[in-house]
Design a protein around this motif. Structure first.
Motif, mmCIF file in Angstrom:
data_model
loop_
_atom_site.group_PDB
_atom_site.id
_atom_site.type_symbol
_atom_site.label_atom_id
_atom_site.label_comp_id
_atom_site.label_asym_id
_atom_site.label_seq_id
_atom_site.Cartn_x
_atom_site.Cartn_y
_atom_site.Cartn_z
ATOM 1 N N VAL A 169 0.855 -1.193 -0.104
ATOM 2 C CA VAL A 169 0.008 -0.064 0.051
ATOM 3 C C VAL A 169 0.956 1.246 0.090
ATOM 4 O O VAL A 169 1.836 1.409 0.806
ATOM 5 N N SER A 170 0.558 2.162 -0.829
ATOM 6 C CA SER A 170 1.005 3.562 -0.800
ATOM 7 C C SER A 170 -0.154 4.703 -0.466
ATOM 8 O O SER A 170 -1.227 4.377 -1.093
ATOM 9 N N SER A 171 0.263 5.492 0.280
ATOM 10 C CA SER A 171 -0.825 6.449 0.711
ATOM 11 C C SER A 171 -0.470 7.771 1.090
ATOM 12 O O SER A 171 0.932 8.116 1.306
ATOM 13 N N ARG A 172 -1.242 8.721 1.039
ATOM 14 C CA ARG A 172 -1.039 10.274 1.501
ATOM 15 C C ARG A 172 -2.259 10.716 2.086
ATOM 16 O O ARG A 172 -3.277 10.419 1.542
ATOM 17 N N LEU A 185 -5.097 6.345 -1.581
ATOM 18 C CA LEU A 185 -4.345 5.129 -1.524
ATOM 19 C C LEU A 185 -4.274 4.034 -2.397
ATOM 20 O O LEU A 185 -5.174 4.156 -3.379
ATOM 21 N N ARG A 246 -5.977 3.535 9.283
ATOM 22 C CA ARG A 246 -5.424 2.151 8.925
ATOM 23 C C ARG A 246 -5.985 1.644 7.612
ATOM 24 O O ARG A 246 -7.287 1.851 7.741
ATOM 25 N N SER A 258 -2.649 -4.998 4.728
ATOM 26 C CA SER A 258 -2.699 -4.312 5.950
ATOM 27 C C SER A 258 -1.638 -3.301 6.145
ATOM 28 O O SER A 258 -0.546 -3.435 5.721
ATOM 29 N N ALA A 259 -2.123 -2.045 6.113
ATOM 30 C CA ALA A 259 -1.104 -0.800 6.299
ATOM 31 C C ALA A 259 -1.485 0.363 7.071
ATOM 32 O O ALA A 259 -2.742 0.581 7.277
ATOM 33 N N VAL A 260 -0.624 0.990 7.570
ATOM 34 C CA VAL A 260 -0.865 2.090 8.455
ATOM 35 C C VAL A 260 -0.834 3.398 7.330
ATOM 36 O O VAL A 260 0.393 3.448 6.654
ATOM 37 N N ILE A 261 -1.691 4.298 7.548
ATOM 38 C CA ILE A 261 -1.504 5.484 6.659
ATOM 39 C C ILE A 261 -1.135 6.661 7.535
ATOM 40 O O ILE A 261 -1.993 7.303 8.436
ATOM 41 N N GLU A 262 0.093 6.898 7.493
ATOM 42 C CA GLU A 262 0.572 8.038 8.255
ATOM 43 C C GLU A 262 0.338 9.440 7.610
ATOM 44 O O GLU A 262 0.276 9.448 6.420
#
Lengths: 263, 319
Positions: A169-172, A185, A246, A258-262
């Motif tokens: 996952v990549s996200s912002r 994401l 998340r 499963s990923a954390v979106i910071e």
């Protein structure tokens, strides 16, 4: 051909259109399909119980290009923010070989979603939004395309390198001028439809977006027509913004995401 | 009775329409008219449109240089029929043989006329030859969908002869082959030092929005800088009218530069692709032919990479 036979044909057409009218009246639908699609009757039967109230409603906004140059990656945004209390949104395309695209439940997120899809031919793309009173509100738009998007294998299905990145996952997160936040994401996944010869269906079935405490914001049920390496845009109202988010879920083969979106 | 007469009228109309279509199909004439722009130098300017069944794919500029040592053809057009008609148009002007046919890059409107010419005369940069091998078939299928019957009998033919950058003297014309990239992975420009004519291929568009299916915008802008420094007298763009100044080159650069900045900003602002599509190109570009359609295509082709660059800066996988 004789006049008599033509009159007979006309009578038959008249009779069958009366029959269709009767069925529509019985199900409580009185509006004509604004997109004038011959498949609407089938969609009505497939996706909604006969007794459900289904209305065409211009408050349901579906944005997509009138002409989609790349049938493998057609951008679509749904916005049901103009309806008072959307509980569930089903997106489908009348003429796709797999009509269902995505179903989502806003559980705190804004009732809308941006995503990309594969289309096999020109078709209406519709969003049906269920409000708390049980009524389905349907909006949509035609998308013209040269097509073929559903019967091609994904680029990822042929690449070992991509298989290693499966589920990545990549996200912002962005602050929105209007208030609240936008999360975007992207998930590495081939999203194979199963319609390309020798390539089985392989796609994300479930995604849950929560805040960092685990409070639900959005539940997404995905189907085969979502585009490869799907990208989602989700808006979070100011009242539900959090220090972080998340995302978790799985594909139809049981692979976890499963990923954390910071921020 | 009125039903019958209406039905018969429809039948008659349908027959008439079918015949009209058949007659049109029998007359696939591009009406190619070479225009002399310099000593021995001829250009065939296509329409500033998208591919269609009306234009048969003739949206491209081709050209040829007649020398005592033979004829050099620059790009062979969008179909076998175009290639054959181009060959006949050349034969009406000179009886010298075609000795070299170059494809400036691997896009379908620049090489699908190759079948009309002797295989040993076909030449291109190695990257272009590879591109035709790997993507030529798909391009050809797509052209059948877009241009219809005009494509009858067309098959992709990749040149066997590889060109290298550098000087090429042909019958007294001192040519410079310039290997660049940016519009595609391999773009050939041909500068005739003897006449001052630059054949820029699709690195330059004139009053028509550029296409970007294989574009690298940074490399493309660098290639334009190189072309601008050549000091040409006339510029033959890949699409749009011939020019006597650098205006088309600057116009192409301005569009690419705006496109790049716009997509970068949109990705940095977190816009969804549907929101990027809703952006209107600035007024200075509105007069470019097919600008709305090309902007839409470019967003689809290029935005995912900008988006990915913007997204990569955050997100941590929990596994």
């Amino acid at each position: 051909m004789t006049t008599h036979r033509i009159r007979g044909l006309a009578a038959l057409l008249l009779a069958s259109s009366l029959a269709v009218g009767a069925v529509q009246a019985a199900s409580g639908d009185r509006q004509a399909d604004p997109l004038d699609s011959p498949r609407w009757g089938d969609m009505r039967k497939e996706f909604f119980p006969a007794k459900a109230r289904v209305v065409f409603d211009s408050r349901v906004k579906v944005s997509a290009p009138l002409t989609a140059e790349n049938a493998l990656n057609v951008p679509v945004s749904v916005d049901a923010g103009a309806l008072p209390d959307a509980t569930e949104v089903l997106v489908f395309a009348d003429f796709n070989p797999i009509t269902r695209i995505v179903r989502f439940r806003p559980e705190g997120a804004h009732p809308g979603l941006g995503f990309r899809i594969k289309l096999q031919q020109s078709t209406p793309v519709r969003a049906a939004v269920k409000t708390r009173d049980g009524v389905w509100h349907v909006g949509g738009t035609w998308v013209n395309t040269t097509g073929g998007g559903c019967t091609l294998p994904s680029a990822g299905s042929a690449s070992p390198e991509w298989q290693k990145r499966l589920g990545e996952v990549s996200s912002r997160v962005w602050e929105r001028k209007e208030g609240g936040e936008r999360i975007r994401l992207r998930i590495i996944h081939p999203e194979d439809t199963g319609l390309a010869a020798g390539v089985p269906a392989f796609y994300i079935q479930e995604l849950k977006l929560t805040d960092e405490q685990g409070a639900p914001l959005l539940h997404i049920e995905g189907f085969e027509p979502l585009a490869e390496n799907p990208v989602f845009s989700v808006d979070i109202p100011a009242a539900r913004t959090a220090a972080g988010y998340r995302v978790s879920g799985r594909d139809n083969n049981g692979n976890a995401i499963s990923a954390v979106i910071e921020k | 009775m009125s039903i019958l007469s209406r039905a018969s009228r429809s039948v008659i109309a349908l027959f008439t329409l079918s015949w009209a279509l058949l007659l049109a199909a029998a007359d696939m004439d591009y009406g190619l008219q070479p225009v002399a722009i310099a000593d021995g130098t001829w250009v065939l300017v296509g329409r500033s449109e998208d591919f269609s069944t009306a234009n048969g794919g003739n949206i491209v500029n081709t050209g040829f240089i007649v020398t005592p040592a033979g004829v050099l053809v620059i790009d062979s057009g969008p179909s076998r029929a175009y290639g054959e008609q181009l060959k006949r148009a050349i034969a009406r002007i000179t009886d010298r043989p075609v000795t070299l046919v170059v494809n400036t890059h691997h896009h379908p409107d620049h090489f699908l006329g190759n079948q009309a010419f002797a295989p040993e005369t076909l030449a291109a940069l190695p990257g272009t030859i590879n591109g035709i091998h790997t993507e030529g078939g798909a391009f050809n299928d797509n052209m059948y969908r877009l241009a219809g019957d005009w494509m009858a009998g067309t098959e992709p033919v990749a040149p066997a002869k590889q060109l290298t950058a550098g000087p090429l003297d042909l019958g007294g014309h001192h040519l410079e082959l310039i290997a660049l990239d940016g519009h595609t992975g391999a773009d050939l420009a041909i500068f005739d030092r003897s006449t001052g004519v630059l054949f820029a291929g699709d690195l330059v568009f004139n009053d028509r929005a550029p296409t970007t299916p294989h574009a690298n915008l940074a490399a493309w802008q660098k290639a334009l800088d190189r072309l601008e420094g050549l000091g040409f007298k006339q510029l033959v763009p890949g699409h749009g009218p011939v020019a006597r100044d650098t205006a088309p080159l600057r116009q192409t650069r301005a569009w690419l530069s705006w496109l790049d900045a716009n997509l970068r900003q949109a990705a940095e602002d977190g816009l969804d692709m549907t929101e990027v599509l809703a952006i209107q190109p600035p007024a200075e570009f509105r007069r470019l032919a097919v600008v709305e359609a090309e902007y839409r295509r470019s967003v689809g082709q290029l935005y995912p990479a900008y988006e990915q660059q913007a997204l990569s800066r955050s997100g941590r996988n929990a596994r």
